[in-house]
Design a protein around this motif. Structure first.
Motif, PDB file in Angstrom:
ATOM      1  N   LEU A 254       0.909  -1.155   0.035  1.00 50.68           N
ATOM      2  CA  LEU A 254      -0.019  -0.059   0.079  1.00 50.68           C
ATOM      3  C   LEU A 254       0.698   1.140  -0.094  1.00 50.68           C
ATOM      4  CD1 LEU A 254      -2.674   1.465   0.033  1.00 50.68           C
ATOM      5  CD2 LEU A 254      -2.867   1.157   2.581  1.00 50.68           C
ATOM      6  N   SER A 255       2.115   1.391   0.987  1.00 44.87           N
ATOM      7  CA  SER A 255       2.898   2.506   0.985  1.00 44.87           C
ATOM      8  C   SER A 255       3.549   2.549  -0.541  1.00 44.87           C
ATOM      9  CB  SER A 255       3.815   2.258   2.043  1.00 44.87           C
ATOM     10  OG  SER A 255       4.892   1.237   1.440  1.00 44.87           O
ATOM     11  N   ARG A 256       3.824   1.535  -1.217  1.00 43.20           N
ATOM     12  CA  ARG A 256       4.367   1.660  -2.285  1.00 43.20           C
ATOM     13  C   ARG A 256       3.482   2.255  -3.775  1.00 43.20           C
ATOM     14  NH1 ARG A 256       4.774  -0.279  -7.434  1.00 43.20           N
ATOM     15  NH2 ARG A 256       3.044  -1.766  -7.282  1.00 43.20           N
ATOM     16  N   ARG A 257       2.174   1.769  -3.310  1.00 35.87           N
ATOM     17  CA  ARG A 257       1.278   2.283  -4.146  1.00 35.87           C
ATOM     18  C   ARG A 257       0.978   3.591  -4.059  1.00 35.87           C
ATOM     19  NH1 ARG A 257      -3.351  -2.197  -5.613  1.00 35.87           N
ATOM     20  NH2 ARG A 257      -1.959  -3.777  -5.805  1.00 35.87           N
ATOM     21  N   THR A 295      -9.599  -4.396   8.346  1.00 41.47           N
ATOM     22  CA  THR A 295      -8.263  -4.272   8.288  1.00 41.47           C
ATOM     23  C   THR A 295      -7.574  -2.976   9.089  1.00 41.47           C
ATOM     24  OG1 THR A 295      -8.103  -4.887   6.067  1.00 41.47           O
ATOM     25  CG2 THR A 295      -5.743  -4.377   6.890  1.00 41.47           C
ATOM     26  N   PRO A 296      -7.747  -3.299  10.599  1.00 40.15           N
ATOM     27  CA  PRO A 296      -7.572  -2.134  11.431  1.00 40.15           C
ATOM     28  C   PRO A 296      -5.951  -1.834  11.394  1.00 40.15           C
ATOM     29  CG  PRO A 296      -7.979  -4.018  12.679  1.00 40.15           C
ATOM     30  CD  PRO A 296      -8.312  -4.515  11.216  1.00 40.15           C
ATOM     31  N   VAL A 297      -5.643  -0.742  12.009  1.00 39.88           N
ATOM     32  CA  VAL A 297      -4.192  -0.464  12.259  1.00 39.88           C
ATOM     33  C   VAL A 297      -3.760  -0.622  13.761  1.00 39.88           C
ATOM     34  CG1 VAL A 297      -3.969   1.327  10.292  1.00 39.88           C
ATOM     35  CG2 VAL A 297      -4.724   1.949  12.652  1.00 39.88           C
ATOM     36  N   MET A 305      -1.447   0.514  18.276  1.00 32.37           N
ATOM     37  CA  MET A 305      -0.796   0.457  16.982  1.00 32.37           C
ATOM     38  C   MET A 305      -0.236  -1.058  16.696  1.00 32.37           C
ATOM     39  SD  MET A 305      -1.814   3.143  15.145  1.00 32.37           S
ATOM     40  CE  MET A 305      -0.709   3.429  13.679  1.00 32.37           C
ATOM     41  N   LEU A 306      -0.618  -1.674  15.810  1.00 33.32           N
ATOM     42  CA  LEU A 306       0.118  -2.822  15.301  1.00 33.32           C
ATOM     43  C   LEU A 306       1.334  -2.821  15.038  1.00 33.32           C
ATOM     44  CD1 LEU A 306      -2.573  -4.452  13.102  1.00 33.32           C
ATOM     45  CD2 LEU A 306      -2.194  -4.978  15.412  1.00 33.32           C
ATOM     46  N   GLU A 307       2.518  -3.627  15.610  1.00 33.43           N
ATOM     47  CA  GLU A 307       3.858  -3.748  15.157  1.00 33.43           C
ATOM     48  C   GLU A 307       4.144  -3.587  13.623  1.00 33.43           C
ATOM     49  OE1 GLU A 307       6.605  -2.990  16.820  1.00 33.43           O
ATOM     50  OE2 GLU A 307       5.176  -2.579  18.753  1.00 33.43           O
ATOM     51  N   ALA A 308       3.128  -4.438  12.948  1.00 33.04           N
ATOM     52  CA  ALA A 308       3.488  -4.554  11.569  1.00 33.04           C
ATOM     53  C   ALA A 308       3.170  -3.062  10.777  1.00 33.04           C
ATOM     54  CB  ALA A 308       2.245  -5.456  10.910  1.00 33.04           C
ATOM     55  N   VAL A 309       2.139  -2.467  11.188  1.00 27.03           N
ATOM     56  CA  VAL A 309       1.917  -1.202  10.777  1.00 27.03           C
ATOM     57  C   VAL A 309       2.913  -0.360  11.049  1.00 27.03           C
ATOM     58  CG1 VAL A 309       0.224   1.032  10.890  1.00 27.03           C
ATOM     59  CG2 VAL A 309      -0.534  -1.554  10.882  1.00 27.03           C
ATOM     60  N   LEU A 310       3.386  -0.144  12.470  1.00 24.34           N
ATOM     61  CA  LEU A 310       4.485   0.834  12.657  1.00 24.34           C
ATOM     62  C   LEU A 310       5.726   0.415  11.841  1.00 24.34           C
ATOM     63  CD1 LEU A 310       3.763   0.975  16.768  1.00 24.34           C
ATOM     64  CD2 LEU A 310       3.285   2.829  14.799  1.00 24.34           C
ATOM     65  N   SER A 311       6.116  -0.778  11.839  1.00 28.38           N
ATOM     66  CA  SER A 311       7.218  -1.242  10.914  1.00 28.38           C
ATOM     67  C   SER A 311       7.228  -0.814   9.681  1.00 28.38           C
ATOM     68  CB  SER A 311       7.439  -2.834  11.256  1.00 28.38           C
ATOM     69  OG  SER A 311       8.476  -3.250  10.384  1.00 28.38           O
ATOM     70  N   SER A 312       5.951  -0.993   8.975  1.00 25.57           N
ATOM     71  CA  SER A 312       5.855  -0.325   7.713  1.00 25.57           C
ATOM     72  C   SER A 312       6.026   0.988   7.404  1.00 25.57           C
ATOM     73  CB  SER A 312       4.472  -0.785   7.215  1.00 25.57           C
ATOM     74  OG  SER A 312       4.201  -0.283   5.895  1.00 25.57           O
ATOM     75  N   TYR A 313       5.573   1.800   8.619  1.00 26.49           N
ATOM     76  CA  TYR A 313       5.789   3.246   8.401  1.00 26.49           C
ATOM     77  C   TYR A 313       7.259   3.456   8.555  1.00 26.49           C
ATOM     78  CZ  TYR A 313       0.722   3.873   9.861  1.00 26.49           C
ATOM     79  OH  TYR A 313      -0.633   4.240   9.857  1.00 26.49           O
ATOM     80  N   GLU A 314       8.012   2.829   9.279  1.00 22.89           N
ATOM     81  CA  GLU A 314       9.381   3.021   9.529  1.00 22.89           C
ATOM     82  C   GLU A 314      10.142   2.751   8.092  1.00 22.89           C
ATOM     83  OE1 GLU A 314      11.223   4.666  11.545  1.00 22.89           O
ATOM     84  OE2 GLU A 314       9.564   4.844  13.323  1.00 22.89           O
ATOM     85  N   GLN A 315       9.719   1.565   7.482  1.00 18.40           N
ATOM     86  CA  GLN A 315      10.230   1.337   6.162  1.00 18.40           C
ATOM     87  C   GLN A 315       9.961   2.221   5.317  1.00 18.40           C
ATOM     88  OE1 GLN A 315      10.028  -3.054   4.894  1.00 18.40           O
ATOM     89  NE2 GLN A 315       9.303  -2.251   3.008  1.00 18.40           N
ATOM     90  N   SER A 316       8.639   2.797   5.124  1.00 15.09           N
ATOM     91  CA  SER A 316       8.454   3.728   4.252  1.00 15.09           C
ATOM     92  C   SER A 316       9.363   4.934   4.319  1.00 15.09           C
ATOM     93  CB  SER A 316       6.972   4.120   4.176  1.00 15.09           C
ATOM     94  OG  SER A 316       5.998   2.816   3.976  1.00 15.09           O
TER      95      SER A 316
END
Length: 375
Positions: A254-257, A295-297, A305-316
């Protein structure tokens, strides 16, 4: 239920079908676009023609090599001349545009689809963008028209969904139209898939969507802004972002899009195409920051906040440091840290404050992108 799903198709998957997609493209005034890389990884060949054959070693003399090189150069010059000759003059382009616009009013995609694809490369760039924008709105309108015919009208397409289901292989995501016993439906399905449409399954039922991947073959024959638009939309039509009030793709995709859409918006001058991507961009960003019902955050028990979401934020932020998304996330994570990364769902006033932060961040990103667009 079908009406509700049709609404889902309109609002969530391609969020601007009815609003931006049907805007009159004749009001746009494209200018020269700014070159920028589009976040699209493909393995398709060079649109300029067949790939160059590898040189054969020790199989020709220098004279033969020079002759071949001269011949190749001559052929390239001839091809370039053909392209230049085939380009319409401004006056002819205006007439061709008017004629095709008239056909859009009275003919179906089965009649005009391939004619449009042949005409677009012959149009001067600004006219090509205008024609494509009108064509895109036309195709989106017909996707809704076909949906109505399949599910809500008594006509030749009534019940087509049931016959399509019999031909569909869920495991391979392919169709065998030979399994369609109704000859009328078989002919319709073959015609639709050959003329710019595909079927996407939502809540167990197929819906006709524009197949933007088919338009990639236009490649360098159309303006850069048109291809930028096609690449974003083909990503969406190849695999929709959301269905049934939830994400179909992962957070990182989603962040890539989001960034792919940003980069395209920096290129696109045509107002109709731009506004359609802006609507999609807003939806992407909202889903990324706040999630969706299914699909909650956050973890619903703790509201953290889900760790997967925060991790994605950091990666983005790491992958796309110059993006508007990174700017949004930097501010958003700072705000979240002050709340111990817990969204205050139990306190509606506090929660609406979080929603306001998200909304302002998205609005500011859109404003910055639009400033670039106007520039």
């Amino acid at each position: 239920m079908k009406k509700a799903v049709l609404g889902l198709v309109l609002v969530i998957t391609i969020s601007s079908l009815s609003a931006c997609g049907l805007k009159n493209s004749e009001t746009s005034s494209p200018e020269n676009s700014t070159s920028i890389e589009i976040q699209e990884t493909t393995t398709e060949g060079n649109s300029a023609g067949e790939p160059e054959a590898p040189a054969e070693e020790d199989m020709s003399t220098d004279e033969e090599t020079d002759a071949e090189a001269s011949s190749d150069a001559s052929e390239e010059d001839e091809a370039q001349q053909v392209v230049e000759i085939s380009r319409l003059s401004a006056d002819d382009a205006v007439e061709a545009y008017k004629e095709m616009a008239e056909r859009f009013e009275h003919e179906s995609p089965v009649d005009v689809y391939h004619d449009v694809l042949e005409l677009l490369p012959r149009m001067p760039e600004s006219y090509s963008s205008m024609l494509f924008a009108k064509f895109d709105a036309y195709m989106e309108n017909w996707s809704l028209n076909y949906t109505e015919q399949i599910y809500f009208e008594d006509g030749p397409m009534k019940g087509l969904d049931m016959n399509l289901a019999a031909a569909y292989d869920y495991e391979t995501d392919t169709y065998d139209f030979e399994k369609v016993e109704n000859t009328t439906h078989k002919a319709i399905l073959e015609s639709l898939t050959q003329n710019g449409f595909k079927f996407i399954w939502l809540e167990g039922s197929p819906y006709p969507f524009v197949n933007y991947a088919q338009l990639k073959k236009l490649n360098e024959s159309v303006p850069e802004e048109v291809m930028a638009f096609i690449l974003v939309m083909s990503t969406e039509s190849n695999e929709i972002t959301a269905a049934d009030a939830g994400l179909v793709i992962g957070w990182n995709e989603l962040s890539r899009r989001i960034v792919q859409a940003e980069n395209a918006m920096k290129i696109i001058d045509n107002e109709t195409l731009y506004m359609k991507l802006e609507s999609l961009y807003r939806f992407y960003c909202g889903a990324y920051l706040l999630g969706m019902n299914n699909t909650p955050v956050v973890d619903w028990e703790s509201n953290k906040m889900l760790e997967a979401v925060l991790s994605s934020y950091e990666q983005s932020m790491s992958l796309y440091p110059q993006s508007q998304l990174a700017t949004m996330l930097e501010t958003y994570l700072s705000a979240l840290s002050k709340m111990d990364y817990t969204l205050p769902y139990s306190d509606q006033e506090a929660f609406q404050g979080v929603v306001k932060i998200q909304s302002d961040l998205i609005e500011n990103a859109v404003k910055n992108l639009h400033a670039h667009h106007n520039h």
